[in-house]
Design a protein around this motif. Sequence first.
Motif, mmCIF file in Angstrom:
data_model
loop_
_atom_site.group_PDB
_atom_site.id
_atom_site.type_symbol
_atom_site.label_atom_id
_atom_site.label_comp_id
_atom_site.label_asym_id
_atom_site.label_seq_id
_atom_site.Cartn_x
_atom_site.Cartn_y
_atom_site.Cartn_z
ATOM 1 N N PRO A 187 24.199 -8.971 8.425
ATOM 2 C CA PRO A 187 22.800 -8.583 8.667
ATOM 3 C C PRO A 187 22.421 -8.604 10.143
ATOM 4 N N ARG A 191 21.176 -5.355 12.277
ATOM 5 C CA ARG A 191 19.905 -5.324 13.026
ATOM 6 C C ARG A 191 20.152 -4.892 14.464
ATOM 7 N N GLN A 257 12.338 -2.677 -1.781
ATOM 8 C CA GLN A 257 11.662 -3.542 -2.747
ATOM 9 C C GLN A 257 10.144 -3.399 -2.671
ATOM 10 N N PHE A 261 7.947 -2.502 -5.825
ATOM 11 C CA PHE A 261 6.891 -3.432 -6.212
ATOM 12 C C PHE A 261 5.566 -2.689 -6.399
ATOM 13 N N LEU A 265 3.422 -2.207 -9.828
ATOM 14 C CA LEU A 265 2.043 -2.683 -9.936
ATOM 15 C C LEU A 265 1.116 -1.569 -10.380
ATOM 16 N N ILE A 268 1.117 -1.010 -14.110
ATOM 17 C CA ILE A 268 0.306 -1.866 -14.984
ATOM 18 C C ILE A 268 -1.187 -1.666 -14.686
ATOM 19 N N THR A 279 7.163 -4.303 4.352
ATOM 20 C CA THR A 279 6.447 -5.517 4.013
ATOM 21 C C THR A 279 4.988 -5.463 4.451
ATOM 22 N N VAL A 283 1.677 -5.809 2.185
ATOM 23 C CA VAL A 283 0.765 -6.947 2.320
ATOM 24 C C VAL A 283 -0.662 -6.434 2.511
ATOM 25 N N LEU A 290 -6.651 -7.678 -3.666
ATOM 26 C CA LEU A 290 -7.070 -9.010 -4.078
ATOM 27 C C LEU A 290 -8.480 -9.341 -3.599
ATOM 28 N N GLU C 206 19.040 -11.531 -1.250
ATOM 29 C CA GLU C 206 18.549 -10.640 -2.283
ATOM 30 C C GLU C 206 19.573 -10.532 -3.420
ATOM 31 N N ASP C 245 18.577 -12.874 6.100
ATOM 32 C CA ASP C 245 17.542 -12.055 5.513
ATOM 33 C C ASP C 245 17.106 -12.631 4.181
ATOM 34 N N PRO C 247 14.735 -11.491 0.664
ATOM 35 C CA PRO C 247 14.286 -10.231 0.078
ATOM 36 C C PRO C 247 12.895 -9.829 0.584
ATOM 37 N N GLN C 248 12.653 -8.518 0.596
ATOM 38 C CA GLN C 248 11.358 -8.006 1.027
ATOM 39 C C GLN C 248 10.216 -8.621 0.228
ATOM 40 N N ILE C 249 10.453 -8.778 -1.068
ATOM 41 C CA ILE C 249 9.393 -9.280 -1.942
ATOM 42 C C ILE C 249 8.975 -10.688 -1.505
ATOM 43 N N LYS C 251 9.153 -11.829 1.539
ATOM 44 C CA LYS C 251 8.386 -11.652 2.776
ATOM 45 C C LYS C 251 6.951 -11.221 2.472
ATOM 46 N N ILE C 252 6.793 -10.384 1.458
ATOM 47 C CA ILE C 252 5.447 -9.914 1.096
ATOM 48 C C ILE C 252 4.580 -11.103 0.697
ATOM 49 N N PHE C 253 5.146 -11.986 -0.129
ATOM 50 C CA PHE C 253 4.346 -13.117 -0.584
ATOM 51 C C PHE C 253 4.126 -14.145 0.517
ATOM 52 N N GLY C 255 3.695 -13.222 3.545
ATOM 53 C CA GLY C 255 2.632 -12.557 4.301
ATOM 54 C C GLY C 255 1.269 -12.800 3.661
ATOM 55 N N TYR C 268 11.234 -14.192 -5.618
ATOM 56 C CA TYR C 268 12.380 -13.456 -5.113
ATOM 57 C C TYR C 268 12.800 -12.281 -5.968
ATOM 58 N N THR C 269 12.071 -12.013 -7.045
ATOM 59 C CA THR C 269 12.341 -10.774 -7.769
ATOM 60 C C THR C 269 11.025 -10.048 -7.980
ATOM 61 N N VAL C 270 11.130 -8.736 -8.206
ATOM 62 C CA VAL C 270 9.929 -7.929 -8.404
ATOM 63 C C VAL C 270 9.146 -8.415 -9.627
ATOM 64 N N GLY C 273 7.098 -11.289 -8.864
ATOM 65 C CA GLY C 273 5.996 -10.835 -8.028
ATOM 66 C C GLY C 273 4.859 -10.313 -8.873
ATOM 67 N N ILE C 274 5.193 -9.532 -9.869
ATOM 68 C CA ILE C 274 4.151 -8.947 -10.718
ATOM 69 C C ILE C 274 3.399 -10.044 -11.470
ATOM 70 N N ILE C 277 1.044 -11.783 -9.083
ATOM 71 C CA ILE C 277 -0.148 -10.993 -8.764
ATOM 72 C C ILE C 277 -1.136 -11.045 -9.938
#
Lengths: 292, 271, 287
Positions: A187, A191, A257, A261, A265, A268, A279, A283, A290, C206, C245, C247-249, C251-253, C255, C268-270, C273-274, C277
């Motif tokens: 990685p 980068r 991802q 995601f 979302l 649903i 990301t 966010v 939210l 990931e 690294d 996973p992106q997911i 990082k989202i949380f 954030g 760490y999984t989609v 995440g759902i 949320i």
Amino acid sequence: MEEILKFDNVSFSYDEITEDTSRTEYAIRNVSLSIKTGEYVAVLGHNGSGKSTFAKLCNGILVPDEGQVLVNGLSTHNPSDDETENLEHIMKIRKDVGMVFQNPDNQIVATIVEEDVAFGPENLGVDPLEIRKRVDESLKAVGMYEYRGHEPHKLSGGQKQRVAIAGILAMQPRCLVLDESTAMLDPRGRREVMNTVRKLHDDLGMTVVFITHFMDEAVTADRVVVMDKGHVIMDGTPKEVFKNAERLREVGLDVPQATEFSIELSKIGLNVPTDTLNTDECVEALSALLEE
Amino acid sequence: MMKDITIGQYFPGNSVIHRMDPRMKLVLTFLYIIVIFVCKNFYSLGAMVFALVLMVLFSQIPVKTILKSVKPIFIIIVFTAILNVLYTTNGTILFEWKFIHISTGGIYTAVFMVIRIISLVVASSLLTYTTSPTLITDAIERLLSPLKFMRNSVHTIAMMMTIALRFIPTLIEEFDKITSAQKARGADLETGTLVERAKALIPIFIPLFITSFRRAYELAYAMECRCYHGGEGRTRMKQMKLHGFDVVGLVFMVVVTAGVVSLNIVFPHLI
Amino acid sequence: MAILKTENLTYCYSTGTPFEVTALDNANIEIDDGELVAVIGHTGSGKSTLIQHFNGLLKPTSGKVLVDGKDIWESKASLREARFKVGLCFQYPEYQLFEETSYKDIAFGPKNMKLSEEEIDRRVRKAAEFVGVTDDMLERSPFDLSGGEKRRVAIAGVMAMEPKILILDEPTSGLDPKGRDKILGLIKEYRQETGSTVMIVSHSMEDVAKIATKVLVMNSSKVMSYDTVDETYKRADEIMQMGLDVPQITKIFMGLHEKGFPVRTNIYTVEQGIEEIKRIRGQVNGL
């Protein structure tokens, strides 16, 4: 804008092409595509999708069986029967379209970093003082100047690839093609290479064709081309392409991802845009949701 | 571990010796090796050692590094010393037991030979320490280029040498890796008869050859993409130019040679 | 009882010279039977050095390695035993293929174990079937196979030794997403079916999040942590600081958490995440 690279209805097969074309296995089939000066294009595809053949067609390592590839207006086909003329022709093309390969070890020729970077311009017969200048500039551009006296085999994978990129830059190409140049790196190395290529595009306006199967590397491109079974199946901005998560998965590719995601979302019934790529965007979108 | 070996042993630097024209260095090293064999006594050999020490100091290579180059041939040195002590019987006998005779003459000859070998090794490693392998092959290519009829093959051979030097460390690393992998599958490399052991190397050498061919193939592509097309019309970044200090080096070597010859004449005996 | 244990395991390169480097510093680990352990760390973190101790390819400078409670360096026999109990599959294993046919290549390990012909045949066929290598492919030269197929033949070569602990170093490197998912799926299945302990070395959090039960984090020659995936992800920021690294997911949380939303950060999984949320929205709406 000017077209630097143009594929005009190109087909290519590693087999002998017979009368009955329906039985030929094509690695590339009827591909038409043009890349403009200054563009940053990511070519995505799983192994065997034809993306590596695509790369090799860009600078005449392979020549199309049908159609033609034009580099800066010049066809990659041999122009004549005269060997010297052909050599000059192909050198003109390869000087314009520089290529970086997958395995960092197998593209470094010399035992000292700066001597390797000099290899290309030396072959082109550039004046020694000018070579020195180009070598220093190229090494600085990839951030490897302080390693100029080092032995390549003692560098990390990412550093080796940066040296390989410098070696191409020193030929002053108009377009940089990276054929899965990050596939063998960790990685950190990935980068390093990504940032270097990004910088060359942003600061020097280099045209970049980045061939990869990592989605996260395609996200930052201006344009994404997706290949499958020798065809171009999608061509657009990253946002346009990654929206089609289902289709991408069908051809053996991932979606970022963040995109996946958002898509899930919205399925649903939540009100989020489905074209978030990274990301930060995700966010933002979720904060808005939210806070509603 | 094998990968600790440095091939080519280039030691980057900016000393006068580093900056000398590689062609001159090559010629002078060659000359030095010849003259060291011309030495007939400790006086002339002393002059050569003195000249070498001077060059080492100018090169700014740490003495420790220089001595490291002698390490691999330590056995040869010891062996030569013992042979010379045992087989030279002139001078005063110092020790005698059964068939072993140790004489002053033997010891002198042994010391003389050892100094000679060490100087030889140090002189040639001084060349490889201060000159990158590519420059050495370049220098050979350029020195031989007046031979017009073989210019192309000289370029090809020089290119092959450069690539070989570049890939030796890579292949050694690869060898280590494959050996570990096959050992992990229970390959036994340490026991058995000679034939069995040779057979046990097959699982290591076949993959090594296959990878090497793949590497060669990919490297050829990469070289073509960088517009390589043989030696014709090629320029070089590093120009080889004779500087003032190259001439000084040559004069110095000529003076040393003259000194050695006269010392040989003045002192006809070893000591 | 722990199937694999290290006691103050330390390894140095070039000992006794000024260039001495500590590649592994006082590692104490205890791995229980049946775990699927992911070893993560960047290049040079000591993870490769660590796994090469488990089957005795490297000899500790100090400390002990115990397989099944037995010190592997106790005797020649115990070392040999460890080599077969712990199967190690190196990175890019397809570059170690050498036999004329895939069958013979897979049989190389079992043959070295001096098993009977029938037993070798049984194991080769079983391992080949498991990784999806067909009978036709078994009779062909491994060099005629595609990249992904070669890798599976190579992995079968280690599986056929039926080790109690299977270790794979970066089994997915260089593969495209499809090939990667296939290999990860196989590894997971292998553990479920055989009940053996499995370790995979990886750069990618990931990938490991999808299949691992425990995560061993290595950084600058030291073992940083050995814990469940959930617990490890609670320290995602530390992992990112090590240059790895997440996973992106995740990082989202992270954030969202930074922005002041009361979300968990060990996502760490989609799917997780759902759920998260949904939970948060429920809370926010409930207010």
